[in-house]
Design an enzyme around this catalytic site. Structure first.
Site, mmCIF file in Angstrom:
data_model
loop_
_atom_site.group_PDB
_atom_site.id
_atom_site.type_symbol
_atom_site.label_atom_id
_atom_site.label_comp_id
_atom_site.label_asym_id
_atom_site.label_seq_id
_atom_site.Cartn_x
_atom_site.Cartn_y
_atom_site.Cartn_z
ATOM 1 N N HIS A 74 0.921 10.057 -37.713
ATOM 2 C CA HIS A 74 -0.689 8.979 -38.231
ATOM 3 C C HIS A 74 -1.119 9.128 -39.090
ATOM 4 O O HIS A 74 -1.520 9.011 -40.328
ATOM 5 C CB HIS A 74 -2.097 9.148 -37.700
ATOM 6 N N TYR A 341 -4.016 20.285 -36.394
ATOM 7 C CA TYR A 341 -4.076 18.902 -37.409
ATOM 8 C C TYR A 341 -4.537 19.633 -38.848
ATOM 9 O O TYR A 341 -4.496 19.672 -39.759
ATOM 10 C CB TYR A 341 -5.647 19.171 -37.342
#
Length: 367
Positions: A74, A341
């Protein structure tokens, strides 16, 4: 499950700094430490072949190249700010402060999947919306959602194997069909999830997309009763079909920039409450139709910003940053996502950056 709720709702119609995020990560450092060991699936043994956050982050870099200063997945994105107006209905299922009546500020990020920060927009690319709620008691709630009805993988290993199988072949620019067929034979849940996704074509843009937090979580009410939930954002805009042709390289982002400049975008935040037997460990499986839904309020995005220091570019939308009253389920992807993440955030925080491919002012000046 979701379609009936979406139709019914559609018919009725504090920025977080990089320093703040680092402090937040420090606060959940214990979680991150558990995550790394929790999803290795090495049966208690760390082996050279053990699946780690670094290996998954490395795989994204190998597939799309290393782009310093950007997320490993992303990568292409747009910062946003707004607020959440809770109607108080969520207090029936959770003691979380976010569900008490009132307004809290929200930092958001629109994004497209993939590791290329300047990739051309395409309707078939998975769209993301991350939100960070800044709660009045000092807690935070972060959630990263996508516009898919189900996730394509049930385990971190399945996700990693799909990345391997999806690597484009130089001659065709597409995955090797034999490798993909072999992967799908070994992961039938992914093949089934792909069929479900095909039955839910994308809409015209970010503003009319339904975004789902596909993993299950648990909520606890004032009486101490715990129930499984999933959540989604249902747009107040009427969904339109996706563009047949690509209007421009950044058309999805350009459209949302122009839309927010004209008027705020709004979504209804809806909780779906699971029942005994509903799978909480497998994000590839939708819950049955007719499950109880609770419309808990409205998320409003009233401003978007080019990604830069101090806005959503620097926010880690860790799904395990949760307020009291919401907790993780037994879905193994949650620990994996949190750990990967964190690894991605650590890497990009120590790298030089370059400007985003999406520039708000350029789009507004061209109107």
């Amino acid at each position: 499950m979701a379609d009936d709720t979406e139709r019914r709702i559609l018919r009725s119609r504090t920025d977080i700094s990089r320093r703040g995020v680092l402090l937040g990560l420090a606060a959940v450092g214990g979680i991150a430490a558990v995550d790394v060991g929790g999803f290795l699936y090495a049966k208690g043994r760390l082996t050279p072949d053990a699946l780690t956050p670094s290996r998954i982050a490395d795989r994204f870099e190998q597939l799309g190249g290393k782009h310093e200063g950007f997320r490993r997945n992303h990568a292409k994105g747009l910062s946003a700010t707004g607020h959440f107006d809770s109607n108080g209905a969520g207090a029936a299922v959770s003691t979380a402060v976010v569900f008490q009546p009132g307004r809290v500020p929200v930092t958001g990020r629109f994004s497209l999947s993939g590791s290329l920060p300047d990739a051309a927009d395409a309707s078939a690319t998975v769209r993301g919306l991350g939100l960070a709620f800044a709660l009045p008691n000092g807690e935070q709630w972060r959630t990263a959602m996508v516009n898919l009805p189900v996730f394509l993988d049930s385990t971190p290993h399945g996700f990693y194997e799909r990345l391997l199988a999806s690597k484009p072949v130089a001659a065709t620019g597409k995955p090797d069909p034999e490798k993909m067929a072999d992967f799908l034979a070994r992961y039938p849940e992914t093949a089934a999830a792909m069929q479900v996704v095909r039955q839910h074509p994308p809409t015209s843009g970010f503003g009319d997309s339904t975004f789902r937090g596909l993993n299950a979580f648990r909520v606890t009410d004032a009486a101490g009763v715990t129930a499984p939930v999933r959540w989604m954002l249902v747009p107040e805009r009427r969904p339109l079909p996706a563009h047949q042709a690509q209007p421009g390289k950044n058309y999805l982002f350009d459209e949302v920039i122009r839309a927010v400049a004209a008027e705020p975008l709004r979504w209804r935040l809806v909780l779906t409450v699971g029942e005994p037997g509903d799978p909480t460990h497998d994000a590839t499986k939708a819950w049955p139709e007719g499950r109880r839904t609770v419309d808990v309020g409205t998320v409003t995005i009233d401003s978007v910003q080019t990604e830069e220091a101090g806005n959503a570019r620097d926010v880690n939308f860790d799904p395990l940053v949760l307020p009291a009253g919401i907790s993780a389920s037994d879905d193994p992807l949650l620990n994996a996502r949190s750990a990967v993440y964190a690894r991605s955030f650590t890497r990009r925080s120590g790298e030089p950056t370059r400007p985003s491919a999406v520039t708000v002012q350029e789009v507004l000046d061209a109107r």
